[in-house]
Design a protein around this motif. Sequence first.
Motif, PDB file in Angstrom:
ATOM      1  N   CYS A  62       0.822  -1.208   0.000  1.00  0.00           N
ATOM      2  CA  CYS A  62       0.000   0.000   0.000  1.00  0.00           C
ATOM      3  C   CYS A  62       0.857   1.260   0.000  1.00  0.00           C
ATOM      4  O   CYS A  62       1.939   1.287   0.589  1.00  0.00           O
ATOM      5  CB  CYS A  62      -0.926  -0.007   1.215  1.00  0.00           C
ATOM      6  N   HIS A  63       0.351   2.298  -0.661  1.00  0.00           N
ATOM      7  CA  HIS A  63       1.060   3.570  -0.753  1.00  0.00           C
ATOM      8  C   HIS A  63       0.055   4.695  -0.922  1.00  0.00           C
ATOM      9  O   HIS A  63      -1.160   4.452  -1.057  1.00  0.00           O
ATOM     10  CB  HIS A  63       2.054   3.555  -1.919  1.00  0.00           C
ATOM     11  N   ASP A  64       0.548   5.932  -0.919  1.00  0.00           N
ATOM     12  CA  ASP A  64      -0.326   7.104  -0.937  1.00  0.00           C
ATOM     13  C   ASP A  64      -1.270   7.151  -2.133  1.00  0.00           C
ATOM     14  O   ASP A  64      -2.366   7.690  -2.039  1.00  0.00           O
ATOM     15  CB  ASP A  64       0.512   8.392  -0.944  1.00  0.00           C
ATOM     16  N   ASP A  65      -0.835   6.605  -3.248  1.00  0.00           N
ATOM     17  CA  ASP A  65      -1.631   6.694  -4.470  1.00  0.00           C
ATOM     18  C   ASP A  65      -2.506   5.459  -4.708  1.00  0.00           C
ATOM     19  O   ASP A  65      -3.210   5.394  -5.714  1.00  0.00           O
ATOM     20  CB  ASP A  65      -0.717   6.896  -5.685  1.00  0.00           C
ATOM     21  N   LEU A  66      -2.440   4.485  -3.800  1.00  0.00           N
ATOM     22  CA  LEU A  66      -3.236   3.278  -3.985  1.00  0.00           C
ATOM     23  C   LEU A  66      -4.715   3.595  -3.798  1.00  0.00           C
ATOM     24  O   LEU A  66      -5.134   4.103  -2.757  1.00  0.00           O
ATOM     25  CB  LEU A  66      -2.817   2.203  -2.986  1.00  0.00           C
ATOM     26  N   SER A  67      -5.505   3.317  -4.806  1.00  0.00           N
ATOM     27  CA  SER A  67      -6.929   3.625  -4.768  1.00  0.00           C
ATOM     28  C   SER A  67      -7.746   2.344  -4.721  1.00  0.00           C
ATOM     29  O   SER A  67      -7.232   1.238  -4.917  1.00  0.00           O
ATOM     30  CB  SER A  67      -7.329   4.431  -6.000  1.00  0.00           C
ATOM     31  N   ALA A  68      -9.037   2.498  -4.496  1.00  0.00           N
ATOM     32  CA  ALA A  68      -9.935   1.346  -4.491  1.00  0.00           C
ATOM     33  C   ALA A  68      -9.918   0.641  -5.847  1.00  0.00           C
ATOM     34  O   ALA A  68      -9.977  -0.585  -5.920  1.00  0.00           O
ATOM     35  CB  ALA A  68     -11.346   1.792  -4.131  1.00  0.00           C
ATOM     36  N   ALA A  69      -9.820   1.421  -6.931  1.00  0.00           N
ATOM     37  CA  ALA A  69      -9.788   0.825  -8.273  1.00  0.00           C
ATOM     38  C   ALA A  69      -8.564  -0.056  -8.467  1.00  0.00           C
ATOM     39  O   ALA A  69      -8.618  -1.060  -9.191  1.00  0.00           O
ATOM     40  CB  ALA A  69      -9.828   1.922  -9.337  1.00  0.00           C
ATOM     41  N   ASP A  70      -7.439   0.309  -7.831  1.00  0.00           N
ATOM     42  CA  ASP A  70      -6.237  -0.511  -7.933  1.00  0.00           C
ATOM     43  C   ASP A  70      -6.464  -1.889  -7.323  1.00  0.00           C
ATOM     44  O   ASP A  70      -5.855  -2.874  -7.752  1.00  0.00           O
ATOM     45  CB  ASP A  70      -5.060   0.170  -7.233  1.00  0.00           C
ATOM     46  N   LEU A  71      -7.307  -1.961  -6.310  1.00  0.00           N
ATOM     47  CA  LEU A  71      -7.600  -3.233  -5.663  1.00  0.00           C
ATOM     48  C   LEU A  71      -8.699  -4.005  -6.385  1.00  0.00           C
ATOM     49  O   LEU A  71      -8.619  -5.220  -6.538  1.00  0.00           O
ATOM     50  CB  LEU A  71      -8.039  -3.003  -4.211  1.00  0.00           C
ATOM     51  N   ILE A  72      -9.736  -3.288  -6.814  1.00  0.00           N
ATOM     52  CA  ILE A  72     -10.913  -3.951  -7.379  1.00  0.00           C
ATOM     53  C   ILE A  72     -10.735  -4.274  -8.855  1.00  0.00           C
ATOM     54  O   ILE A  72     -11.057  -5.366  -9.321  1.00  0.00           O
ATOM     55  CB  ILE A  72     -12.160  -3.061  -7.186  1.00  0.00           C
ATOM     56  N   LYS A 109      -8.011   6.734   1.671  1.00  0.00           N
ATOM     57  CA  LYS A 109      -9.121   6.426   2.567  1.00  0.00           C
ATOM     58  C   LYS A 109     -10.243   5.658   1.873  1.00  0.00           C
ATOM     59  O   LYS A 109     -10.992   4.925   2.519  1.00  0.00           O
ATOM     60  CB  LYS A 109      -9.659   7.708   3.194  1.00  0.00           C
ATOM     61  N   ASP A 110     -10.386   5.824   0.551  1.00  0.00           N
ATOM     62  CA  ASP A 110     -11.460   5.101  -0.120  1.00  0.00           C
ATOM     63  C   ASP A 110     -11.216   3.596  -0.137  1.00  0.00           C
ATOM     64  O   ASP A 110     -12.149   2.818  -0.347  1.00  0.00           O
ATOM     65  CB  ASP A 110     -11.664   5.634  -1.545  1.00  0.00           C
ATOM     66  N   VAL A 111      -9.958   3.183   0.127  1.00  0.00           N
ATOM     67  CA  VAL A 111      -9.652   1.756   0.169  1.00  0.00           C
ATOM     68  C   VAL A 111     -10.320   1.099   1.369  1.00  0.00           C
ATOM     69  O   VAL A 111     -10.931   0.029   1.253  1.00  0.00           O
ATOM     70  CB  VAL A 111      -8.122   1.536   0.211  1.00  0.00           C
ATOM     71  N   THR A 112     -10.209   1.740   2.538  1.00  0.00           N
ATOM     72  CA  THR A 112     -10.800   1.128   3.734  1.00  0.00           C
ATOM     73  C   THR A 112     -12.321   1.038   3.631  1.00  0.00           C
ATOM     74  O   THR A 112     -12.929   0.112   4.165  1.00  0.00           O
ATOM     75  CB  THR A 112     -10.405   1.910   5.001  1.00  0.00           C
ATOM     76  N   VAL A 113     -12.936   1.988   2.929  1.00  0.00           N
ATOM     77  CA  VAL A 113     -14.391   1.944   2.746  1.00  0.00           C
ATOM     78  C   VAL A 113     -14.781   0.688   1.966  1.00  0.00           C
ATOM     79  O   VAL A 113     -15.778   0.023   2.277  1.00  0.00           O
ATOM     80  CB  VAL A 113     -14.881   3.207   2.017  1.00  0.00           C
ATOM     81  N   VAL A 114     -13.986   0.352   0.963  1.00  0.00           N
ATOM     82  CA  VAL A 114     -14.245  -0.835   0.159  1.00  0.00           C
ATOM     83  C   VAL A 114     -14.108  -2.107   0.992  1.00  0.00           C
ATOM     84  O   VAL A 114     -14.823  -3.093   0.789  1.00  0.00           O
ATOM     85  CB  VAL A 114     -13.269  -0.880  -1.045  1.00  0.00           C
ATOM     86  N   LEU A 115     -13.173  -2.079   1.960  1.00  0.00           N
ATOM     87  CA  LEU A 115     -12.891  -3.273   2.750  1.00  0.00           C
ATOM     88  C   LEU A 115     -13.983  -3.591   3.760  1.00  0.00           C
ATOM     89  O   LEU A 115     -14.162  -4.751   4.140  1.00  0.00           O
ATOM     90  CB  LEU A 115     -11.555  -3.114   3.483  1.00  0.00           C
ATOM     91  N   HIS A 116     -14.703  -2.585   4.210  1.00  0.00           N
ATOM     92  CA  HIS A 116     -15.654  -2.790   5.305  1.00  0.00           C
ATOM     93  C   HIS A 116     -16.668  -3.912   5.055  1.00  0.00           C
ATOM     94  O   HIS A 116     -16.876  -4.756   5.934  1.00  0.00           O
ATOM     95  CB  HIS A 116     -16.364  -1.475   5.634  1.00  0.00           C
ATOM     96  N   PRO A 117     -17.313  -3.975   3.881  1.00  0.00           N
ATOM     97  CA  PRO A 117     -18.277  -5.071   3.673  1.00  0.00           C
ATOM     98  C   PRO A 117     -17.634  -6.459   3.652  1.00  0.00           C
ATOM     99  O   PRO A 117     -18.326  -7.467   3.834  1.00  0.00           O
ATOM    100  CB  PRO A 117     -18.900  -4.744   2.306  1.00  0.00           C
TER     101      PRO A 117
END
Length: 264
Positions: A62-72, A109-117
């Motif tokens: 993980c890094h500063d530029d890692l977004s939810a789209a990078d994970l999904i 921060k949008d990454v943690t939102v994706v993880l919650h469910p």
Amino acid sequence: MNMITTPTLPFYQATGRECDLFETAHDNGLPLLLKGPTGCGKTRFVEHMAAKLGKPLYTVACHDDLSAADLIGRYLLKGGETVWVDGPLTRAIREGGICYLDEVVEARKDVTVVLHPLTDTRRTLMIDRTGEELVAPAGFMLVASYNPGYQNVLKRLKPSTRQRFLSISFDFPAAETEIAVVSRESGLEAGRVAPLVRLAGHIRNLSGMDLEEGVSTRLLIYAATLMASGMGVEAALETAVIEPLSDEVDVQQSLRDLVSTIYG
């Protein structure tokens, strides 16, 4: 992002019940958070457990530029066509594998939102761009790690996120264990590793010195590897310990003085 599918079992020296806890969390579909200093073995532990369980492992640094789209995932242009390409988190879910988010506090921060469910009874991932909702199978496991001692006000894991995970605290191993680990990983005999571990203990216990972190087991393995390859102690420690720990001239000199004290 790295995916590990090799059946080879990476070496990991357990220091407590962490292996049993990991297996129990996996068997019950529970997310796991690993807390501890950099270089103390968190990533190796996850690699070891994934191989032991025979699971595909997707590791995301993980890094500063890692977004939810990078994970999904995202739509990409391939051969003149727009196609959907899964990200590592999505692939891990589809395959019933393990997704490991290393230093999760560094992500946006949008990454943690994706993880919650994925970290409650729903165990779902919503892919907004395709309209697909994935339900994680029994074999899927979400693992994250971070270093509590390296946080600041802007990069702190929220309690609402922390409390969604089981947690295990990691630290540097006891001297005897660390000697065995460094010796095995580097090929340097234990008698020559012992002063390295003693030096590390002194550095970790220093107070009043401008060090963000103490010397990691990883750096000790680097130093020991250089020594096992024929490099002198002074040069190996300069390259693998002193320079990586600090850019401050005064701090580096203090570390050299400590090396002289340990090695005479």
